[in-house]
Scaffold this motif. Structure first.
Motif, mmCIF file in Angstrom:
data_model
loop_
_atom_site.group_PDB
_atom_site.id
_atom_site.type_symbol
_atom_site.label_atom_id
_atom_site.label_comp_id
_atom_site.label_asym_id
_atom_site.label_seq_id
_atom_site.Cartn_x
_atom_site.Cartn_y
_atom_site.Cartn_z
ATOM 1 N N LEU A 393 -2.550 -3.334 -1.743
ATOM 2 C CA LEU A 393 -2.687 -1.546 -1.644
ATOM 3 C C LEU A 393 -3.227 -1.627 -0.025
ATOM 4 N N ASP A 394 -4.246 -2.015 0.509
ATOM 5 C CA ASP A 394 -5.258 -1.855 1.418
ATOM 6 C C ASP A 394 -3.594 -0.965 2.710
ATOM 7 N N ARG A 395 -2.987 -1.156 2.783
ATOM 8 C CA ARG A 395 -1.870 -1.080 3.788
ATOM 9 C C ARG A 395 -0.842 0.202 3.114
ATOM 10 N N MET A 396 -1.251 0.721 1.813
ATOM 11 C CA MET A 396 -0.473 1.554 1.484
ATOM 12 C C MET A 396 -0.421 3.283 2.777
ATOM 13 N N ALA A 397 -1.589 3.233 2.137
ATOM 14 C CA ALA A 397 -2.504 5.061 3.635
ATOM 15 C C ALA A 397 -1.196 4.686 4.522
ATOM 16 N N GLY A 398 -0.802 3.444 5.237
ATOM 17 C CA GLY A 398 -0.468 3.436 6.699
ATOM 18 C C GLY A 398 0.957 3.412 6.244
ATOM 19 N N VAL A 399 0.907 3.261 5.513
ATOM 20 C CA VAL A 399 2.671 3.511 5.953
ATOM 21 C C VAL A 399 3.319 4.946 5.575
ATOM 22 N N TYR A 400 2.342 5.517 4.274
ATOM 23 C CA TYR A 400 2.603 6.612 3.681
ATOM 24 C C TYR A 400 2.345 7.605 4.752
ATOM 25 N N ASN A 401 1.416 6.826 5.141
ATOM 26 C CA ASN A 401 0.864 8.263 6.360
ATOM 27 C C ASN A 401 1.586 7.921 8.155
ATOM 28 N N ASN A 402 2.948 6.714 8.342
ATOM 29 C CA ASN A 402 3.199 7.194 9.936
ATOM 30 C C ASN A 402 3.377 7.934 10.024
ATOM 31 N N PRO A 403 3.271 8.804 11.211
ATOM 32 C CA PRO A 403 4.237 9.715 11.325
ATOM 33 C C PRO A 403 5.666 9.767 11.560
#
Length: 939
Positions: A393-403
């Motif tokens: 779950l700690d990687r979800m934001a990085g994937v979703y918010n990837n430019p």
């Protein structure tokens, strides 16, 4: 001496066991206990029981697939107490129900990390199935038994039955197994039926007694095997397990597992791993591997493993807002209060690991959702989502918010109406059609997913903007920081949206009435004031005071009465005045907008509403600012300013705009010599008619140096803009004034005629200054005065403006003189003498001229005539600090004798420069000469 290892090999039914013993020695055909006080063990090592085979991807049939055999399995039995040995026969070695199986103890660490099945000095049963998972009997006390072993091969028609032995539970039910260790030291494998994370999850879920829920209940569950058979070619197994979601064990994602294998070859593998979608919905990633028999096209039959994955939404609807777990702003960063996913089971999706976009064939899958906004309105949308397993779950934001994938976070809403902010009154003031919205994931430590969606910005049709511009156009907006921090209840203006780009707001000068040209830029959408400049709202949502310097930036270029900057007249707006908006009800705001209430409106208010007769909508923009009184040309000590613009739009998109401006109790003060007081000056511009200007209570007063002119007031009308006055309004400005010619005055030998008094006030609509001109007669038409044989005339004019220097021009002239003649018959003649003075001041230029003109003539018998003309003038001129005096003189003598005449004229002009015209030191000495002089003294 402990017996050496040996093998049990039977070719007929392929029985193969590698046997080791502990504390047993060989005596003939028997194994005898060596130390009666120590445990005696029999270890039976079987061949690999499982083959991990690569799954088929796509529709291709490869010639080979990767396959990896598991390690050997070991069954460990203790010799029962009281028995001194065991017969060295196949039957005795396979009579496992007479021996005591070893079980991995609970809550006891292994003796050696490299020996996963060694506890308290005793090796334990370890069956490797599936590959890399070490199984043993569960320690929950459930009973189990081995089937009677095949002591002798079973043959039929020359064929032998494959040797096998089966483990069953109590009363023939499923046997309870636990995965107590994961085989280590193996290279990583991908493309297998089981995800690499599954073995570790099985160990945690089946063997850790500390695996408990929030209420302390034990969540550990064993694997249940309906069939568990060991053979020389591999295990035939049908087992499964299911576990509840454990919030405290985020590193574990497995919740369901089912495995069917025949002779070590997988037939069906099913895993359910828990996670979350980026919308906050809990979901499960379901992977199913099946063996399919097919014909590759060459007449043969193949049996490949194929894997399919689906996502199952475990909870179709989730809620957002204050109780959802957002770390900031109590969920106000998302306009929705709940969201329901219609697609609770997806089609076959692409495999992924950790956190990944849900795709089908590489194309993001569009989840259909119905969201509910703060006013209960349903909004439908299709959106791609990211799925993350519980342990990632700690990687979800990085994937979703990837430019690189920003286009996937911009969702089209098709113009559906959405309440962008939560308004307690639920009056629809925050609702608008939204074309699209862009989202991000923000921290939400109070939510099991750890992150939740938030809106970054949106493209919407903002009603206030549309009413202002008259265009149905999309506007880029984002939620205002004040709303995010305080909500609508916590701030006086009710700011909830921030326009990404400032919106210029201006009315043409002819529409603004000359009183003010309201040119500014608005950027904040509020519930209390409509559209506002951003400085009226504090960053934290508090009532923000606005100083005059900030107002100057907000209303830069806004003019009042020509070139006067409105910002120069605006007083500071204290925070307490802005805070009053919070306590003003809609009725009171309407009273102030309608002019019924005389209280100030500290910020410009905008209101949009429908007309009572249903013929259209109305936009009103009203401001009653606080003024200060430090502008040199205006006296605003008691002034009040009202600016109002109203736009009415009909259903057929036609618009009609009207503007009203009113400035009360003010005065123009020009150069401290002329004061023009106004009780009220009102400008109204309506569509289809010329602008209407009314003025009341106008009084002109001359002061100080021109105070004497007040003596003439008896000749002026009582109201300068009453009868006989004029007011002209055009698209260029307002001209108001009077012009009065006095009757000829004759008193004995005194005669005064052609005296005209005029006053004119010009208020332009452009950036030109307002001007006031007062004149007594004019240069081209001076007044005349005579006393007996003496006479003269003159004029006077004064022009001042709101330009910074005040006085624009002062000019005047006065001329007086006389003449006399004598006729004696034989001779006649006459003399004349005139003197005058003229002055003119225009800006910084001053000219003063005095002159004398005299002459005479003599005629004798009409034969001889002599004429003499003498002229002398002295002019003082100052321009840009340079003074100059010019003297001029001329003498003209004319003589005529009979038919002969001759004229002689002599003239002289002299110029005298003032102090500013004297040469400077630098004009008199060159730089090189000055340096040489200095060096001489230095020597």
């Amino acid at each position: 001496m402990t017996a050496d290892p040996f093998r049990v090999l039977r070719i007929e039914d392929m029985l193969l066991l590698h046997v080791e013993v502990v504390n047993l020695r060989r005596e003939g055909a028997r194994l005898v206990r060596e130390d009666p006080t120590a445990p005696a063990l029999v270890l039976l090592h079987s061949p690999s029981q499982h083959m991990s085979e690569g799954v088929l991807s796509g529709g291709q049939f490869p010639e080979t697939v990767p396959a990896f055999a598991s390690g050997r399995s070991t069954l460990v039995f203790l010799l029962p107490d009281g028995e001194d040995g065991i017969d060295l026969t196949v039957g005795a070695l396979l009579d496992w129900n007479r021996l005591i199986p070893t079980i991995v103890p609970a809550d006891q660490p292994r003796d050696d990390p490299n020996e996963p099945a060694l506890f308290d000095g005793i090796p334990r049963t370890a069956i490797e199935f599936p590959t890399r998972v070490l199984l043993g009997h569960d320690h929950d006390g459930s009973g189990f038994a081995w089937s009677d072993p095949l002591i002798d091969p079973v043959t039929l028609d020359g064929r032998a039955e494959l040797w096998h032995v089966e483990l069953s539970g109590a009363a023939g039910g499923p046997v309870h197994l636990k995965a107590f260790a994961e085989a280590s030291g193996r290279p990583p494998r991908t493309g297998m039926p089981l995800d690499p994370t599954v073995p570790g999850d099985l160990v945690a879920l089946t063997s850790l007694d500390e695996f408990v829920g929030p209420d302390g209940a034990l969540l550990r569950r064993p694997l249940l095997a309906d069939r568990f058979m060991l053979t020389p070619l591999g295990a035939t197994v049908r087992m499964s397990g299911s576990w509840p979601i454990a919030p405290g064990f985020s590193s574990v994602s497995l919740t369901g597992y089912e495995h069917i294998a025949s002779l070590g070859r997988d037939q069906f593998v099913h895993t359910v791993r828990h996670g979350f979608l980026s919308s906050g919905h809990p979901a499960s990633f379901v992977e199913t591997t099946k063996r399919f028999y097919d014909d590759p096209g060459d007449g043969t039959s193949v049996a490949y493993l194929r894997k399919e994955a689906h996502i199952v939404v475990d909870q179709a609807e989730v809620t957002y807002g204050a109780g959802a777990g957002y770390d900031q702003h109590q969920g106000r960063q998302l306009p929705f209060r709940s969201m329901r996913l219609t697609d609770t089971i997806t089609p076959v999706v692409d495999l992924g690991a950790g956190a990944f976009w849900v795709t089908v064939g590489g194309v993001p899958l569009q989840f259909h959702a119905t969201a509910t906004d703060a006013e209960g309105r349903h909004v439908t949308m299709d959106m791609p989502l990211v799925f993350a397993f519980s342990d990632a779950l700690d990687r979800m934001a990085g994937v979703y918010n990837n430019p690189a994938t920003a286009d996937r976070t911009n969702l089209g809403l098709g113009g559906q109406t959405v309440a962008m902010a939560e308004n307690p009154s639920a009056d629809g003031s925050t609702s608008m059609p939204v074309t699209s919205a862009r989202f991000t994931l923000t921290s939400a430590s109070g939510h099991p997913a750890g992150v939740l969606p938030a809106m970054v910005d949106a493209v919407a049709r903002v009603p206030a903007v549309e009413q202002l511009t008259g265009l149905a156009t999309d506007t880029a907006v984002r939620l205002h920081d004040a709303y995010l921090r305080q909500g609508l209840d916590g701030q006086p203006t009710g700011a909830f949206l921030h326009l990404v780009d400032k919106l210029p707001m201006s009315l043409s000068a002819e529409k603004a009435g000359g009183l003010a040209k309201p040119s500014t830029a608005v950027q904040v959408v509020t519930t209390q004031a409509g559209l506002l400049a951003p400085n009226f709202v504090g960053a934290a949502g508090e009532a923000a005071g606005v100083d005059s310097a900030t107002l100057a930036r907000i209303f830069e270029g806004t003019k009042l009465l020509g070139p006067v900057d409105l910002a120069d007249l605006l007083a500071d707006v204290p925070a307490t005045s802005v805070a009053e908006l919070k306590d003003l009800g809609e009725d009171e705001i309407r009273r102030r907008l309608d002019g019924v209430s005389q209280e100030l409106l500290p910020v410009p208010l905008m209101r949009v509403g429908n007309l009572l007769d249903g013929s259209g909508s109305e936009l009103r923009y009203v401001w009653k600012p606080r003024l200060r009184n430090d502008f040199p040309l205006l006296d605003l000590s008691a002034a009040a300013l009202v600016l109002e613009a109203t736009t009415v739009r009909s259903p057929d998109a036609l618009s009609k705009s009207s503007v009203r401006g009113e400035l009360r109790r003010f005065a123009f003060v020009f150069a401290d010599v002329v004061r023009v007081d106004f009780e009220r000056l009102t400008f109204t511009a309506r569509p289809g008619s010329k602008p209407d200007v009314t003025a009341a209570g106008v009084a002109v007063t001359f002061e100080k140096a021109l105070e004497f002119v007040n003596q003439l007031r008896e000749a002026l009308p009582a109201d300068g803009f009453g009868s006989g006055a004029f007011v002209d309004v055009s698209t260029s400005g307002i001209t108001a004034g009077y012009s009065l010619t006095l009757p000829t005055l004759s008193l004995g030998m005194f005669n005064l005629s052609n005296v005209a008094l005029s006053a004119r006030l010009t208020i332009p609509f452009d950036d030109a200054p307002a001007r006031f001109r007062f004149a007594v007669s004019e240069r081209q038409n001076p007044f005349n005065i005579s006393v007996s044989m003496f006479g003269g005339g003159g004029f006077f004019a004064l022009e001042v403006s709101t330009r910074g220097r005040g006085i624009e021009q002062i000019e005047g002239s006065l001329e007086f003189g006389g003449n006399a003649s004598l006729d004696l018959g034989v001779a006649s003649g006459g003399v004349h003498l005139m003197a005058g003075i003229a002055f003119q001041m225009t800006g910084d230029s001053v000219t003063l001229t005095g002159y004398v003109r005299c002459g005479g003539y003599l005629s004798v018998l009409g034969i001889v005539s002599i004429t003499v003309e003498f002229y002398l003038a002295l002019t003082y001129h100052k321009d840009n600090g340079i003074c100059e005096v010019v003297g001029q003189g001329s003498v003209t003598v004319s003589v005529r004798v009979a038919f002969f005449s001759k004229s002689v004229s002599l003239s002289l002009e002299r110029r005298f420069a003032g102090s500013a015209g004297d040469p400077s030191f630098t004009d008199c000495m060159a730089l090189d000469d000055f340096v040489e002089l200095c060096e001489g003294y230095a020597a």
